[in-house]
Design a protein around this motif. Sequence first.
Motif: not given
Length: 420
Positions: A260-261, A320-334
């Motif tokens: 989830t994001l 999620a693709p394999q390279e996306v890790l759980s717990g990662s902070f993200a820059e988001v554009w809604l």
Amino acid sequence: MKISKLALFAAAAMLVACGSRNQTANHHEHDAHDHSAHAHTEHAEHAEEAHHHDHEGHSHEAEHAHEGHSHAHETENAHEAADGEIHFSHEQAEAAGVETEILVVSPFAEVIATSGVVESAQGSRTTIVAPAAGVVKFKNVYAGSRVRAGQTIATISGRNIAEGDPAEQVRIDYELARKELQRAEKLVAEKIVSQQEYDRIKSAYELARQRYDALLSEGESGVVVKAPSDGYIVEVSVANGDYVSTGQTLYTITAGNRMTLVADLPVGKYDRLQSISSANFAVPYGSKVYSTKELGGRIEAVGRCAEGAAYLPITFAFVAPQEVLSGSFAEVWLECAPRENVLSVPREALSEEQGLYFVYLKLDDECYRKQEVTLGVSNGRRVEIIGHELEGCEVVVKGTTQVKLAATSSIIPEGHSHNH
């Protein structure tokens, strides 16, 4: 006699006068000769000086003309450099992986730039607890290790503990239940034991066997802890060799690739909620921008309580693709509802210099030009270009850095001209 003396006196006077005139004439002739010679010498000197001056003048004018020619040549090159045109051969462009795109207007979704965090989806994370008390020993698994369903993660041994070894107690209970069942099978056949009693003994045996199978494994010493499913070890909560109590957390595993994001929607943008359909996001350990829409995502929940909060959480579920890790902070554009007829370029097409932004236009197969642009909003992948002056132009979208480097080292060759 008197006449004769008078004649002689006159003759003598004439002779004296003639001698004086001759001496004066000779003197004047000598002066005239010297003056003429002097004039000739001065004339020669003046002529030589004039010739030397003419030679110097000729050298100075030639030097000046040469300098003027060089200055004109430098001015021409400076003019070419000022035009921003860059010589970059077709072969160089291919080697650098340069790609271009024709700019056209198209729908462009307005965005709300914010931040968020990527988390494992509910139900995909499982916490494993100790089934018995004892000393834990992990089997070469660490945080981040990939595990398979049924794989042995750890063993727990209760040997040399006052409460006794729970694994040994499980083994004893299993052996007693097995022997009891074997005796009951003979007695029920002889009608000595009722069917009801036999069923009770068999049920007790099944429970003991299940517990034995769950806790013990052939060749292992102690209670065995196995992975319930395929996944990754998210966190190991105890150290190898620690004493654990029954029910204490050992490790956490995440199964599958559902994530989830959770994005932060500013409360002041709550009126735009109905127009938000998806989100683009980027994690700090990569340059790729992901789209929840392309990853099969959807909005799972939206926060409804703004009391004391500046943001409302919007939760997107996606694969999620394999390279996306759980717990990662993200820059988001809604992403909100799109606008029509917007000119935009990929983020990779932009070059920044001292707060100004540029793109590189392809003029022909070997000629490019740097063009300053004014930016609008970004959706994470593309950036709006204010105005439509560049519509129809061919712009570099990959290999921008290589073209930029070529701009600092190349000059348009002489004789090369590009009409535009």
